[in-house]
Design an enzyme around this catalytic site. Sequence first.
Site, PDB file in Angstrom:
ATOM      1  N   PHE A 181      13.149  14.152  11.282  1.00  0.00           N
ATOM      2  CA  PHE A 181      11.873  13.467  11.420  1.00  0.00           C
ATOM      3  C   PHE A 181      12.044  12.210  12.279  1.00  0.00           C
ATOM      4  O   PHE A 181      11.216  11.901  13.135  1.00  0.00           O
ATOM      5  CB  PHE A 181      11.351  13.129  10.026  1.00  0.00           C
ATOM      6  CG  PHE A 181       9.923  12.712  10.009  1.00  0.00           C
ATOM      7  CD1 PHE A 181       8.947  13.533  10.552  1.00  0.00           C
ATOM      8  CD2 PHE A 181       9.548  11.501   9.456  1.00  0.00           C
ATOM      9  CE1 PHE A 181       7.613  13.142  10.554  1.00  0.00           C
ATOM     10  CE2 PHE A 181       8.223  11.095   9.464  1.00  0.00           C
ATOM     11  CZ  PHE A 181       7.258  11.921  10.012  1.00  0.00           C
ATOM     12  N   SER A 241       0.841  -1.193   0.000  1.00  0.00           N
ATOM     13  CA  SER A 241       0.000   0.000   0.000  1.00  0.00           C
ATOM     14  C   SER A 241       0.875   1.240   0.000  1.00  0.00           C
ATOM     15  O   SER A 241       2.059   1.171   0.342  1.00  0.00           O
ATOM     16  CB  SER A 241      -0.920  -0.010   1.231  1.00  0.00           C
ATOM     17  OG  SER A 241      -0.188  -0.339   2.389  1.00  0.00           O
ATOM     18  N   GLU A 254       1.136   5.449   1.012  1.00  0.00           N
ATOM     19  CA  GLU A 254       0.566   6.519   1.850  1.00  0.00           C
ATOM     20  C   GLU A 254       0.842   7.890   1.244  1.00  0.00           C
ATOM     21  O   GLU A 254       1.946   8.170   0.804  1.00  0.00           O
ATOM     22  CB  GLU A 254       1.183   6.421   3.251  1.00  0.00           C
ATOM     23  CG  GLU A 254       0.661   7.480   4.207  1.00  0.00           C
ATOM     24  CD  GLU A 254       1.143   7.236   5.629  1.00  0.00           C
ATOM     25  OE1 GLU A 254       1.041   6.089   6.111  1.00  0.00           O
ATOM     26  OE2 GLU A 254       1.621   8.195   6.249  1.00  0.00           O
ATOM     27  N   HIS A 261       4.079  -1.256   3.390  1.00  0.00           N
ATOM     28  CA  HIS A 261       3.337   0.006   3.286  1.00  0.00           C
ATOM     29  C   HIS A 261       4.376   1.111   3.063  1.00  0.00           C
ATOM     30  O   HIS A 261       5.275   1.294   3.892  1.00  0.00           O
ATOM     31  CB  HIS A 261       2.565   0.256   4.589  1.00  0.00           C
ATOM     32  CG  HIS A 261       1.796   1.548   4.623  1.00  0.00           C
ATOM     33  ND1 HIS A 261       0.560   1.704   4.036  1.00  0.00           N
ATOM     34  CD2 HIS A 261       2.092   2.749   5.186  1.00  0.00           C
ATOM     35  CE1 HIS A 261       0.121   2.940   4.241  1.00  0.00           C
ATOM     36  NE2 HIS A 261       1.040   3.603   4.922  1.00  0.00           N
ATOM     37  N   ALA A 264      -5.261   5.731  21.145  1.00  0.00           N
ATOM     38  CA  ALA A 264      -5.843   5.145  19.936  1.00  0.00           C
ATOM     39  C   ALA A 264      -6.755   3.953  20.238  1.00  0.00           C
ATOM     40  O   ALA A 264      -7.710   3.701  19.502  1.00  0.00           O
ATOM     41  CB  ALA A 264      -4.734   4.738  18.971  1.00  0.00           C
ATOM     42  N   HIS A 279       7.411   3.364  20.814  1.00  0.00           N
ATOM     43  CA  HIS A 279       6.912   4.737  20.638  1.00  0.00           C
ATOM     44  C   HIS A 279       7.705   5.688  21.548  1.00  0.00           C
ATOM     45  O   HIS A 279       7.977   5.359  22.704  1.00  0.00           O
ATOM     46  CB  HIS A 279       5.408   4.782  20.985  1.00  0.00           C
ATOM     47  CG  HIS A 279       4.796   6.113  20.720  1.00  0.00           C
ATOM     48  ND1 HIS A 279       4.692   7.098  21.686  1.00  0.00           N
ATOM     49  CD2 HIS A 279       4.286   6.651  19.586  1.00  0.00           C
ATOM     50  CE1 HIS A 279       4.122   8.164  21.155  1.00  0.00           C
ATOM     51  NE2 HIS A 279       3.862   7.920  19.885  1.00  0.00           N
ATOM     52  N   GLY A 299      -2.620  10.318  17.080  1.00  0.00           N
ATOM     53  CA  GLY A 299      -2.118  11.609  16.598  1.00  0.00           C
ATOM     54  C   GLY A 299      -1.307  12.279  17.684  1.00  0.00           C
ATOM     55  O   GLY A 299      -1.212  11.774  18.811  1.00  0.00           O
ATOM     56  N   ASP A 300      -0.696  13.387  17.351  1.00  0.00           N
ATOM     57  CA  ASP A 300       0.079  14.147  18.334  1.00  0.00           C
ATOM     58  C   ASP A 300      -0.607  15.484  18.523  1.00  0.00           C
ATOM     59  O   ASP A 300      -1.045  16.102  17.555  1.00  0.00           O
ATOM     60  CB  ASP A 300       1.522  14.327  17.849  1.00  0.00           C
ATOM     61  CG  ASP A 300       2.244  12.992  17.820  1.00  0.00           C
ATOM     62  OD1 ASP A 300       2.203  12.288  18.849  1.00  0.00           O
ATOM     63  OD2 ASP A 300       2.817  12.641  16.775  1.00  0.00           O
TER      64      ASP A 300
HETATM   65  P1  FAD Z   1      -1.368   5.231  20.773  1.00  0.00           P
HETATM   66  O1  FAD Z   1      -1.470   3.818  20.346  1.00  0.00           O
HETATM   67  O2  FAD Z   1      -2.479   5.797  21.562  1.00  0.00           O
HETATM   68  O3  FAD Z   1       0.000   5.346  21.599  1.00  0.00           O
HETATM   69  C1  FAD Z   1       0.538   6.621  21.927  1.00  0.00           C
HETATM   70  C2  FAD Z   1       1.416   6.522  23.188  1.00  0.00           C
HETATM   71  O4  FAD Z   1       0.587   6.351  24.336  1.00  0.00           O
HETATM   72  C3  FAD Z   1       2.365   5.346  23.207  1.00  0.00           C
HETATM   73  O5  FAD Z   1       3.525   5.737  23.893  1.00  0.00           O
HETATM   74  C4  FAD Z   1       1.631   4.279  23.992  1.00  0.00           C
HETATM   75  O6  FAD Z   1       2.510   3.367  24.645  1.00  0.00           O
HETATM   76  C5  FAD Z   1       0.856   5.120  24.991  1.00  0.00           C
HETATM   77  N1  FAD Z   1      -0.459   4.535  25.324  1.00  0.00           N
HETATM   78  C6  FAD Z   1      -1.333   4.009  24.453  1.00  0.00           C
HETATM   79  N2  FAD Z   1      -2.450   3.589  25.085  1.00  0.00           N
HETATM   80  C7  FAD Z   1      -2.261   3.866  26.394  1.00  0.00           C
HETATM   81  C8  FAD Z   1      -3.058   3.674  27.539  1.00  0.00           C
HETATM   82  N3  FAD Z   1      -4.281   3.125  27.464  1.00  0.00           N
HETATM   83  N4  FAD Z   1      -2.546   4.088  28.733  1.00  0.00           N
HETATM   84  C9  FAD Z   1      -1.315   4.658  28.812  1.00  0.00           C
HETATM   85  N5  FAD Z   1      -0.512   4.857  27.738  1.00  0.00           N
HETATM   86  C10 FAD Z   1      -0.998   4.473  26.554  1.00  0.00           C
HETATM   87  N6  FAD Z   1      -0.309  11.026  12.991  1.00  0.00           N
HETATM   88  C11 FAD Z   1      -1.246  11.882  12.560  1.00  0.00           C
HETATM   89  O7  FAD Z   1      -1.472  12.906  13.185  1.00  0.00           O
HETATM   90  N7  FAD Z   1      -1.939  11.661  11.402  1.00  0.00           N
HETATM   91  C12 FAD Z   1      -1.769  10.536  10.666  1.00  0.00           C
HETATM   92  O8  FAD Z   1      -2.421  10.354   9.633  1.00  0.00           O
HETATM   93  C13 FAD Z   1      -0.792   9.595  11.111  1.00  0.00           C
HETATM   94  N8  FAD Z   1      -0.594   8.440  10.427  1.00  0.00           N
HETATM   95  C14 FAD Z   1       0.277   7.508  10.933  1.00  0.00           C
HETATM   96  C15 FAD Z   1       0.373   6.271  10.285  1.00  0.00           C
HETATM   97  C16 FAD Z   1       1.235   5.291  10.780  1.00  0.00           C
HETATM   98  C17 FAD Z   1       1.316   3.965  10.068  1.00  0.00           C
HETATM   99  C18 FAD Z   1       2.016   5.563  11.933  1.00  0.00           C
HETATM  100  C19 FAD Z   1       2.984   4.522  12.471  1.00  0.00           C
HETATM  101  C20 FAD Z   1       1.916   6.783  12.583  1.00  0.00           C
HETATM  102  C21 FAD Z   1       1.034   7.763  12.104  1.00  0.00           C
HETATM  103  N9  FAD Z   1       0.861   8.981  12.759  1.00  0.00           N
HETATM  104  C22 FAD Z   1      -0.075   9.880  12.298  1.00  0.00           C
HETATM  105  C23 FAD Z   1       1.663   9.321  13.939  1.00  0.00           C
HETATM  106  C24 FAD Z   1       0.961   8.939  15.250  1.00  0.00           C
HETATM  107  O9  FAD Z   1      -0.207   9.689  15.403  1.00  0.00           O
HETATM  108  C25 FAD Z   1       1.933   9.229  16.385  1.00  0.00           C
HETATM  109  O10 FAD Z   1       2.984   8.300  16.360  1.00  0.00           O
HETATM  110  C26 FAD Z   1       1.307   9.316  17.764  1.00  0.00           C
HETATM  111  O11 FAD Z   1       2.298   9.814  18.667  1.00  0.00           O
HETATM  112  C27 FAD Z   1       0.832   7.993  18.336  1.00  0.00           C
HETATM  113  O12 FAD Z   1      -0.282   7.531  17.703  1.00  0.00           O
HETATM  114  P2  FAD Z   1      -0.816   6.039  18.025  1.00  0.00           P
HETATM  115  O13 FAD Z   1      -2.061   5.856  17.293  1.00  0.00           O
HETATM  116  O14 FAD Z   1       0.257   5.060  17.837  1.00  0.00           O
HETATM  117  O15 FAD Z   1      -1.121   6.221  19.584  1.00  0.00           O
END
Ligand code: FAD
Length: 279
Positions: A210, A10, A12, A260, A117, A143, A102-103
């Site tokens: 980055f 895929s 992106e 990907h 997430a 992460h 997201g951040d």
């Molecule tokens: P999570 O899975 O929520 O994790 C974030 C952090 O919180 C981690 O350190 C995890 O260990 C911790 N954590 C998770 N759940 C819990 C919990 N229940 N309790 C305590 N700690 C917890 N960003 C964007 O803004 N837009 C995009 O389109 C985008 N696309 C991406 C696509 C891919 C394939 C990847 C790998 C990253 C992408 N990102 C994007 C970046 C991503 O949003 C960041 O890496 C962000 O910091 C973490 O997102 P996540 O969904 O992994 O978060």
Amino acid sequence: MQINHSRPFSFEFYPPKTEEGVANLQVVLSQLATRNPDFFSVTFGAGGSTRDKTFSTVMDIQAKGYAAAPHLSCVASTKENIRAILSDYQQQGIHKIVALRGDMPSGTLSAGEFRYANELVQFIRDETGSHFDIHVAAYPEVHPQAANANDDFKNFKRKVDAGANAAITQYFYNAESYFHFVDKCLQNGLDIPIVPGIMPITQYTQLFRFSEMCGADIPRWMRKRLESYGDDRVAVQAFGLEVVVKLCQQLLDNGAPGLHFYTMNQAGPTLAILDQLSL
Ligand code: FAD
């Protein structure tokens, strides 16, 4: 060379901001579409900053007859916002989504109604049942905000337990980190596909910056080689191509379920990798 279609791949994109960017993406899309990818995904700016542009880019890809998967990040969002976005995509016949935290955009005071997430994945399942095939992010090199590797893995598991069907990894240049992560998933009963995210190397200052931010490790030997090329972009690209092709080959040879590509809205670097992959 032919790509083995039993291993989907895929591409992106990020949603372009300018008319020129939109026109460029049309060309890139048509060039990459010749390789029959499984789908094209489109990123989503945290806090909804690219909501409309992500939507229009996804619709454009779909209108051309290709499968499109929007990313959706939940940080600084309300449930109402996310519900509306999901409903729009459902109505448009989109069936695949990349669900992320997201951040936090700088200057944002409120984290919104979702913290992580896994809560978004759960919300999507609660709201839309099995309509969406949900991909989540995985971090073989951990992460950057995780307290430690174990907690990060447990947090990844939460996303799978909430209903994720597959994961796409942050990019990495050390295949061992990926294999270790996949082994850990299997040991913990997580047997969803973990698709390696591949970042082509076209220049290095931006890549270093980055990678620092997102916690991707550039091995010392690669860093040193890249630095030594200075402004010689041709040498950087040739080296980057060699390294990334070998990485992809190693991943596929050892069972990666697909690839990907983070295309950065450019066709050339990704096509060059695909051309050199011998399967
Ligand atoms: P999570 O899975 O929520 O994790 C974030 C952090 O919180 C981690 O350190 C995890 O260990 C911790 N954590 C998770 N759940 C819990 C919990 N229940 N309790 C305590 N700690 C917890 N960003 C964007 O803004 N837009 C995009 O389109 C985008 N696309 C991406 C696509 C891919 C394939 C990847 C790998 C990253 C992408 N990102 C994007 C970046 C991503 O949003 C960041 O890496 C962000 O910091 C973490 O997102 P996540 O969904 O992994 O978060």
